[in-house]
Design a protein around this motif. Structure first.
Motif, short mmCIF file in Angstrom:
data_model
loop_
_atom_site.label_atom_id
_atom_site.label_comp_id
_atom_site.label_asym_id
_atom_site.label_seq_id
_atom_site.Cartn_x
_atom_site.Cartn_y
_atom_site.Cartn_z
N ILE A 174 0.62 -1.15 0.30
CA ILE A 174 0.12 -0.05 -0.50
C ILE A 174 0.87 1.18 -0.03
O ILE A 174 1.02 1.93 -1.09
CB ILE A 174 -1.15 0.31 1.42
N ARG A 175 1.91 1.41 0.82
CA ARG A 175 2.91 2.27 0.88
C ARG A 175 3.21 2.52 0.01
O ARG A 175 3.08 3.82 -0.66
CB ARG A 175 3.99 2.24 1.54
N LEU A 176 4.04 1.56 -1.33
CA LEU A 176 4.76 1.79 -2.45
C LEU A 176 3.96 1.80 -3.31
O LEU A 176 3.32 3.70 -4.05
CB LEU A 176 5.14 -0.04 -2.47
N ILE A 177 1.97 1.85 -3.20
CA ILE A 177 1.20 2.51 -4.23
C ILE A 177 0.98 4.23 -3.97
O ILE A 177 0.84 4.41 -5.58
CB ILE A 177 0.31 1.20 -4.33
N THR A 178 1.13 4.07 -2.68
CA THR A 178 0.55 5.50 -2.01
C THR A 178 2.01 6.14 -2.62
O THR A 178 1.44 7.55 -3.15
CB THR A 178 0.57 5.71 -0.87
N LEU A 179 2.94 5.92 -2.52
CA LEU A 179 4.56 6.82 -2.96
C LEU A 179 4.32 7.71 -4.93
O LEU A 179 4.43 8.76 -5.02
CB LEU A 179 5.29 6.14 -3.14
N GLY A 180 4.10 6.22 -5.39
CA GLY A 180 3.89 5.75 -7.01
C GLY A 180 2.76 6.90 -7.34
O GLY A 180 3.14 7.75 -8.42
N ILE A 181 1.77 6.64 -6.56
CA ILE A 181 0.56 8.17 -6.67
C ILE A 181 1.28 9.30 -6.78
O ILE A 181 1.15 10.12 -7.51
CB ILE A 181 -0.77 8.05 -6.03
N GLY A 182 1.86 9.85 -5.06
CA GLY A 182 2.45 10.57 -4.95
C GLY A 182 3.50 11.13 -6.45
O GLY A 182 3.14 12.70 -6.78
N ILE A 183 4.21 10.51 -6.97
CA ILE A 183 4.97 10.78 -7.36
C ILE A 183 4.74 11.48 -8.88
O ILE A 183 5.35 11.89 -9.36
CB ILE A 183 5.89 9.70 -8.41
N ILE A 184 3.66 11.05 -9.41
CA ILE A 184 3.16 10.31 -10.52
C ILE A 184 1.83 12.29 -10.80
O ILE A 184 2.73 13.41 -11.37
CB ILE A 184 1.41 9.77 -10.87
N ALA A 185 1.30 12.49 -9.17
CA ALA A 185 0.74 13.56 -8.93
C ALA A 185 2.04 14.53 -8.89
O ALA A 185 1.37 16.14 -9.35
CB ALA A 185 -0.69 13.51 -7.75
N ALA A 186 3.26 14.56 -7.94
CA ALA A 186 4.47 15.78 -7.88
C ALA A 186 4.21 16.21 -9.71
O ALA A 186 4.78 17.28 -9.89
CB ALA A 186 4.94 15.33 -7.45
N PHE A 187 4.56 15.38 -10.37
CA PHE A 187 4.98 15.24 -12.09
C PHE A 187 4.28 16.30 -12.90
O PHE A 187 4.32 16.67 -13.54
CB PHE A 187 5.09 14.44 -12.26
N VAL A 188 2.50 15.91 -12.36
CA VAL A 188 1.64 16.43 -13.39
C VAL A 188 1.38 17.48 -12.99
O VAL A 188 1.65 18.99 -13.78
CB VAL A 188 0.15 15.78 -13.19
#
Length: 246
Positions: free
Chosen positions: A179-193
Protein backbone atom coordinates in the motif's frame (compact mmCIF):
# COMPACT_ATOMS: atom_id res chain seq x y z
CA UNK A 1 -20.45 -28.10 0.97
CA UNK A 2 -18.01 -25.26 1.67
CA UNK A 3 -17.29 -22.28 -0.57
CA UNK A 4 -13.62 -22.05 0.41
CA UNK A 5 -11.11 -24.85 0.89
CA UNK A 6 -9.85 -23.21 4.09
CA UNK A 7 -13.28 -23.41 5.73
CA UNK A 8 -14.12 -26.19 8.12
CA UNK A 9 -17.35 -27.82 7.07
CA UNK A 10 -17.73 -31.22 8.64
CA UNK A 11 -20.00 -33.21 10.88
CA UNK A 12 -16.88 -33.79 12.96
CA UNK A 13 -16.40 -30.10 13.79
CA UNK A 14 -16.32 -30.69 17.54
CA UNK A 15 -13.98 -33.64 17.06
CA UNK A 16 -11.60 -31.46 15.07
CA UNK A 17 -11.62 -28.86 17.85
CA UNK A 18 -10.93 -31.51 20.47
CA UNK A 19 -8.05 -32.92 18.41
CA UNK A 20 -6.54 -29.44 17.99
CA UNK A 21 -6.72 -28.97 21.76
CA UNK A 22 -4.76 -32.21 22.19
CA UNK A 23 -1.82 -30.92 20.14
CA UNK A 24 1.19 -30.31 22.35
CA UNK A 25 1.43 -26.62 23.24
CA UNK A 26 -2.22 -25.74 22.55
CA UNK A 27 -4.05 -24.26 25.52
CA UNK A 28 -7.47 -23.78 23.94
CA UNK A 29 -9.21 -23.67 20.56
CA UNK A 30 -12.49 -22.04 19.58
CA UNK A 31 -14.49 -21.82 16.33
CA UNK A 32 -15.85 -18.65 14.76
CA UNK A 33 -18.45 -17.99 12.09
CA UNK A 34 -17.70 -14.75 10.28
CA UNK A 35 -19.86 -13.40 7.47
CA UNK A 36 -19.78 -10.03 5.72
CA UNK A 37 -23.20 -8.74 4.70
CA UNK A 38 -23.73 -5.49 2.74
CA UNK A 39 -25.22 -2.67 4.87
CA UNK A 40 -24.96 -4.90 7.97
CA UNK A 41 -21.20 -5.00 8.35
CA UNK A 42 -19.41 -8.07 9.68
CA UNK A 43 -21.42 -10.75 11.48
CA UNK A 44 -19.12 -12.17 14.16
CA UNK A 45 -20.35 -15.40 15.70
CA UNK A 46 -18.05 -16.54 18.53
CA UNK A 47 -18.00 -17.65 22.12
CA UNK A 48 -18.32 -14.15 23.59
CA UNK A 49 -16.84 -15.29 26.91
CA UNK A 50 -13.53 -15.90 25.09
CA UNK A 51 -12.99 -12.62 23.26
CA UNK A 52 -9.38 -12.62 24.46
CA UNK A 53 -8.78 -15.53 22.06
CA UNK A 54 -9.37 -13.11 19.19
CA UNK A 55 -7.36 -10.22 20.67
CA UNK A 56 -10.59 -8.38 21.52
CA UNK A 57 -10.30 -8.42 25.29
CA UNK A 58 -10.30 -4.60 25.33
CA UNK A 59 -13.55 -4.39 23.37
CA UNK A 60 -16.02 -2.63 25.70
CA UNK A 61 -19.79 -2.37 25.85
CA UNK A 62 -20.88 1.28 25.99
CA UNK A 63 -24.58 0.56 26.52
CA UNK A 64 -26.34 -2.62 27.61
CA UNK A 65 -24.52 -5.97 27.84
CA UNK A 66 -23.11 -8.90 25.89
CA UNK A 67 -25.63 -11.51 24.68
CA UNK A 68 -25.95 -14.54 26.95
CA UNK A 69 -25.26 -18.08 25.76
CA UNK A 70 -28.25 -19.40 23.82
CA UNK A 71 -29.86 -15.94 23.58
CA UNK A 72 -31.06 -14.71 20.18
CA UNK A 73 -29.48 -11.31 20.64
CA UNK A 74 -26.58 -9.21 19.36
CA UNK A 75 -24.16 -6.49 20.40
CA UNK A 76 -23.57 -4.00 17.59
CA UNK A 77 -20.80 -1.55 16.70
CA UNK A 78 -21.24 2.21 16.46
CA UNK A 79 -21.38 2.22 12.64
CA UNK A 80 -24.13 -0.42 12.57
CA UNK A 81 -26.06 1.53 15.20
CA UNK A 82 -25.86 4.82 13.29
CA UNK A 83 -26.29 3.34 9.81
CA UNK A 84 -29.42 1.40 10.72
CA UNK A 85 -30.68 3.84 13.38
CA UNK A 86 -30.82 1.18 16.11
CA UNK A 87 -31.08 1.44 19.89
CA UNK A 88 -31.20 -1.01 22.81
CA UNK A 89 -34.30 -3.16 22.63
CA UNK A 90 -34.66 -2.84 18.85
CA UNK A 91 -34.51 -5.88 16.60
CA UNK A 92 -32.14 -6.48 13.74
CA UNK A 93 -32.94 -8.98 10.98
CA UNK A 94 -30.12 -11.22 9.78
CA UNK A 95 -31.11 -13.65 7.06
CA UNK A 96 -34.63 -14.56 8.23
CA UNK A 97 -34.03 -14.28 11.97
CA UNK A 98 -34.96 -11.37 14.25
CA UNK A 99 -32.32 -10.70 16.91
CA UNK A 100 -32.66 -8.26 19.80
CA UNK A 101 -30.04 -5.54 20.24
CA UNK A 102 -28.92 -5.94 23.87
CA UNK A 103 -25.56 -4.20 23.65
CA UNK A 104 -23.85 -1.34 21.82
CA UNK A 105 -20.07 -1.42 21.54
CA UNK A 106 -17.83 1.46 22.44
CA UNK A 107 -16.81 3.50 19.38
CA UNK A 108 -13.27 2.66 18.28
CA UNK A 109 -12.98 4.28 14.83
CA UNK A 110 -11.83 0.85 13.65
CA UNK A 111 -13.25 -2.34 12.16
CA UNK A 112 -14.99 -3.14 15.48
CA UNK A 113 -17.50 -0.39 14.68
CA UNK A 114 -18.93 -2.54 11.87
CA UNK A 115 -19.28 -5.68 14.02
CA UNK A 116 -22.51 -7.42 14.88
CA UNK A 117 -21.48 -9.88 17.58
CA UNK A 118 -23.50 -12.89 18.67
CA UNK A 119 -22.93 -16.33 20.18
CA UNK A 120 -21.40 -18.92 17.84
CA UNK A 121 -24.26 -21.43 18.14
CA UNK A 122 -26.82 -18.70 17.43
CA UNK A 123 -24.86 -17.63 14.32
CA UNK A 124 -24.87 -21.24 13.11
CA UNK A 125 -28.65 -21.34 13.55
CA UNK A 126 -29.16 -17.95 11.86
CA UNK A 127 -27.21 -19.01 8.77
CA UNK A 128 -28.49 -22.60 8.96
CA UNK A 129 -24.91 -23.86 9.07
CA UNK A 130 -24.95 -26.16 12.10
CA UNK A 131 -21.77 -27.99 11.15
CA UNK A 132 -19.86 -25.01 9.82
CA UNK A 133 -17.01 -22.81 11.04
CA UNK A 134 -15.39 -20.18 8.82
CA UNK A 135 -12.25 -20.13 10.98
CA UNK A 136 -10.77 -21.45 14.21
CA UNK A 137 -8.48 -19.79 16.70
CA UNK A 138 -5.98 -21.74 18.80
CA UNK A 139 -4.13 -20.24 21.75
CA UNK A 140 -0.70 -21.63 22.57
CA UNK A 141 0.82 -21.76 26.03
CA UNK A 142 4.10 -20.32 24.81
CA UNK A 143 4.00 -17.79 21.93
CA UNK A 144 7.35 -19.15 20.74
CA UNK A 145 5.61 -22.42 19.84
CA UNK A 146 3.02 -20.83 17.55
CA UNK A 147 4.85 -21.69 14.31
CA UNK A 148 5.35 -25.30 15.44
CA UNK A 149 1.66 -25.60 16.38
CA UNK A 150 0.56 -24.18 13.01
CA UNK A 151 2.73 -26.76 11.21
CA UNK A 152 1.29 -29.54 13.37
CA UNK A 153 -2.29 -28.47 12.57
CA UNK A 154 -1.61 -28.40 8.82
CA UNK A 155 0.08 -31.81 9.00
CA UNK A 156 -2.84 -33.30 10.96
CA UNK A 157 -5.73 -31.81 8.97
CA UNK A 158 -5.60 -31.65 5.18
CA UNK A 159 -8.65 -29.35 5.01
CA UNK A 160 -7.07 -26.68 7.23
CA UNK A 161 -4.61 -23.89 6.47
CA UNK A 162 -2.96 -22.57 9.62
CA UNK A 163 -1.10 -19.32 10.24
CA UNK A 164 0.95 -18.43 13.28
CA UNK A 165 0.90 -14.97 14.83
CA UNK A 166 4.31 -14.27 13.31
CA UNK A 167 3.16 -15.29 9.83
CA UNK A 168 0.04 -13.15 10.20
CA UNK A 169 2.19 -10.18 11.19
CA UNK A 170 4.46 -10.75 8.18
CA UNK A 171 1.46 -10.91 5.85
CA UNK A 172 0.10 -7.67 7.31
CA UNK A 173 3.52 -6.05 6.94
CA UNK A 174 3.69 -7.09 3.27
CA UNK A 175 0.21 -5.69 2.60
CA UNK A 176 1.08 -2.38 4.31
CA UNK A 177 4.35 -2.24 2.35
CA UNK A 178 2.50 -2.71 -0.95
CA UNK A 179 0.00 0.00 0.00
CA UNK A 180 2.88 2.37 0.80
CA UNK A 181 4.51 1.68 -2.58
CA UNK A 182 1.23 2.33 -4.40
CA UNK A 183 0.73 5.55 -2.41
CA UNK A 184 4.30 6.66 -3.18
CA UNK A 185 3.75 5.96 -6.88
CA UNK A 186 0.54 7.99 -6.91
CA UNK A 187 2.36 10.82 -5.10
CA UNK A 188 5.20 10.84 -7.63
CA UNK A 189 2.75 10.92 -10.56
CA UNK A 190 0.76 13.72 -8.89
CA UNK A 191 3.95 15.73 -8.29
CA UNK A 192 5.04 15.24 -11.92
CA UNK A 193 1.66 16.39 -13.25
CA UNK A 194 1.71 19.39 -10.87
CA UNK A 195 5.24 20.30 -12.03
CA UNK A 196 4.15 20.25 -15.68
CA UNK A 197 1.19 22.48 -14.76
CA UNK A 198 3.45 24.99 -13.01
CA UNK A 199 5.97 24.99 -15.89
CA UNK A 200 3.18 25.59 -18.40
CA UNK A 201 1.69 28.39 -16.27
CA UNK A 202 5.04 30.12 -15.83
CA UNK A 203 5.92 29.75 -19.53
CA UNK A 204 2.67 31.52 -20.44
CA UNK A 205 3.24 34.13 -17.75
CA UNK A 206 6.76 34.97 -19.01
CA UNK A 207 5.58 34.99 -22.65
CA UNK A 208 2.87 37.53 -21.80
CA UNK A 209 5.39 39.78 -19.99
CA UNK A 210 7.97 40.15 -22.74
CA UNK A 211 7.29 43.91 -23.00
CA UNK A 212 7.57 44.47 -19.22
CA UNK A 213 10.81 42.43 -19.09
CA UNK A 214 12.20 44.52 -21.94
CA UNK A 215 11.32 47.76 -20.07
CA UNK A 216 12.99 46.46 -16.86
CA UNK A 217 16.17 45.61 -18.75
CA UNK A 218 16.10 49.01 -20.49
CA UNK A 219 16.07 50.83 -17.12
CA UNK A 220 18.98 48.76 -15.81
CA UNK A 221 17.52 45.60 -14.23
CA UNK A 222 19.91 42.65 -14.26
CA UNK A 223 18.88 39.23 -15.56
CA UNK A 224 19.33 37.82 -12.03
CA UNK A 225 16.78 40.31 -10.64
CA UNK A 226 14.26 39.52 -13.38
CA UNK A 227 14.79 35.77 -12.80
CA UNK A 228 14.16 36.24 -9.05
CA UNK A 229 10.87 38.04 -9.76
CA UNK A 230 9.72 35.18 -12.00
CA UNK A 231 10.77 32.54 -9.43
CA UNK A 232 9.01 34.43 -6.63
CA UNK A 233 5.80 34.41 -8.69
CA UNK A 234 6.23 30.65 -9.29
CA UNK A 235 6.71 30.00 -5.56
CA UNK A 236 3.63 32.06 -4.62
CA UNK A 237 1.50 30.23 -7.23
CA UNK A 238 2.80 26.85 -6.01
CA UNK A 239 2.09 27.61 -2.34
CA UNK A 240 -1.43 28.90 -2.98
CA UNK A 241 -2.18 26.04 -5.38
CA UNK A 242 -0.86 23.49 -2.88
CA UNK A 243 -2.91 24.92 0.00
CA UNK A 244 -6.09 24.97 -2.10
CA UNK A 245 -5.34 21.44 -3.34
CA UNK A 246 -4.92 20.13 0.20
Amino acid sequence: ECDWSSDVCSSDLLDILDEIKQIDGVEDAVPALIQQIPMQGIIFGVDLSKLDMFGLENLKIEEGRWPDAGEYAVAIGDFVKENRDLALGDYIKIENTELEVVGILEKTDGFMDVLTALEFEIAQDVFDEHEYSSTMYARVRDPRDSTFVAEEIEAEFDQLDAWSQEEGAEMAKDIIGNIRLITLGIGIIAAFVAAIGIINTMFMSVSEKTRQIGIMKAIGAEEKQIMMLILEEAVVLSIFGGVIGL
